[in-house]
Scaffold this motif. Structure first.
Motif, short mmCIF file in Angstrom:
data_model
loop_
_atom_site.label_atom_id
_atom_site.label_comp_id
_atom_site.label_asym_id
_atom_site.label_seq_id
_atom_site.Cartn_x
_atom_site.Cartn_y
_atom_site.Cartn_z
N GLN A 1 14.00 -9.99 23.72
CA GLN A 1 13.51 -9.68 22.18
C GLN A 1 12.61 -8.64 22.39
O GLN A 1 11.81 -8.44 23.49
N VAL A 2 12.84 -7.85 21.57
CA VAL A 2 11.61 -6.45 21.54
C VAL A 2 10.58 -6.55 20.49
O VAL A 2 11.17 -6.95 19.43
N GLN A 3 9.41 -6.18 20.71
CA GLN A 3 8.52 -6.13 19.62
C GLN A 3 8.32 -4.71 19.14
O GLN A 3 8.30 -3.75 20.18
N LEU A 4 8.39 -4.51 17.80
CA LEU A 4 8.19 -3.12 17.46
C LEU A 4 7.14 -3.04 16.50
O LEU A 4 6.46 -3.85 15.89
N VAL A 5 6.34 -1.89 16.64
CA VAL A 5 5.34 -1.61 15.94
C VAL A 5 5.25 -0.07 15.39
O VAL A 5 5.49 0.94 16.28
N GLU A 6 5.20 -0.08 14.07
CA GLU A 6 5.40 1.40 13.32
C GLU A 6 4.03 1.76 13.26
O GLU A 6 2.78 1.37 13.02
N SER A 7 4.01 3.36 13.04
CA SER A 7 2.86 4.23 12.70
C SER A 7 3.35 5.40 11.88
O SER A 7 4.65 5.63 12.13
N GLY A 8 2.44 6.04 11.56
CA GLY A 8 2.78 7.44 10.85
C GLY A 8 2.82 7.35 9.32
O GLY A 8 2.88 8.47 8.89
N GLY A 9 2.85 6.28 8.61
CA GLY A 9 2.78 6.27 7.20
C GLY A 9 1.61 6.96 6.59
O GLY A 9 0.65 7.28 7.27
N GLY A 10 1.48 6.96 5.49
CA GLY A 10 0.45 7.65 4.86
C GLY A 10 0.73 8.24 3.30
O GLY A 10 2.02 7.93 2.78
N LEU A 11 0.06 8.88 2.69
CA LEU A 11 0.09 9.49 1.30
C LEU A 11 0.31 11.18 1.34
O LEU A 11 -0.44 11.68 2.39
N VAL A 12 1.39 11.59 0.96
CA VAL A 12 1.81 12.86 0.98
C VAL A 12 2.29 13.36 -0.58
O VAL A 12 2.85 12.52 -1.45
N GLN A 13 2.03 14.52 -0.55
CA GLN A 13 2.55 15.17 -2.04
C GLN A 13 3.98 15.53 -1.89
O GLN A 13 4.91 15.70 -0.76
N ALA A 14 4.68 15.32 -3.09
CA ALA A 14 5.97 15.70 -3.21
C ALA A 14 6.64 17.10 -2.46
O ALA A 14 5.55 18.10 -2.50
N GLY A 15 7.30 17.40 -1.58
CA GLY A 15 7.68 18.43 -1.10
C GLY A 15 7.25 18.29 0.44
O GLY A 15 7.58 19.26 1.26
N GLY A 16 6.33 17.52 0.78
CA GLY A 16 5.77 17.51 2.16
C GLY A 16 6.35 16.60 3.25
O GLY A 16 7.67 16.46 2.80
N SER A 17 5.90 16.42 4.32
CA SER A 17 6.60 15.91 5.40
C SER A 17 5.80 14.97 6.12
O SER A 17 4.37 14.84 6.01
#
Length: 120
Positions: A1-17
């Motif tokens: 089994q593999v454990q997964l940890v996400e990062s990098g989310g947030g708030l951005v304006q439309a058209g952003g990245s």
């Protein structure tokens, strides 16, 4: 089994990245197909993108084609999201499975999710 940890989310304006990253522990991604799913408030979890263990095959849902790119970086799977739209707002989940074709079904390993909010 593999454990997964996400990062990098947030708030951005439309058209952003934004760039999401999913790190694995326990095992490396070399044995797993991986991908991203998302769930907006009041909606079912939906598939976004996936990549084979070798990295040679990718697949995207129609609504993100040309805007999102999935790829591997060291022992992480990343989702580069460009030209973001308010309808991309959701909690994004990383997923890993030993079967590329059934990623998201029973036997899939899931991360805890990361919030992406796109303002108009």
């Amino acid at each position: 089994q593999v454990q997964l940890v996400e990062s990098g989310g947030g708030l951005v304006q439309a058209g952003g990245s934004l760039r999401l990253s999913c790190a694995a522990s326990g095992r490396t991604f070399g044995m797993y197909a991986t991908g991203w799913f998302r769930q907006a408030p009041g909606k079912e979890r939906e598939f976004v993108a996936k990549i084979s263990a070798s990295g040679t095959s990718t697949y995207y849902t129609d609504s993100v084609k040309g805007r999102f790119t999935i790829g591997y970086a060291k022992n992480a799977v990343c989702l580069q999201m460009n030209s973001l739209k308010p309808e991309d707002t959701a909690v994004y989940y990383c997923a890993a499975s030993q079967n590329y074709n059934t990623l998201g079904s029973a036997g899939t390993n899931w991360g805890q999710g990361t919030q992406v909010t796109v303002s108009s």
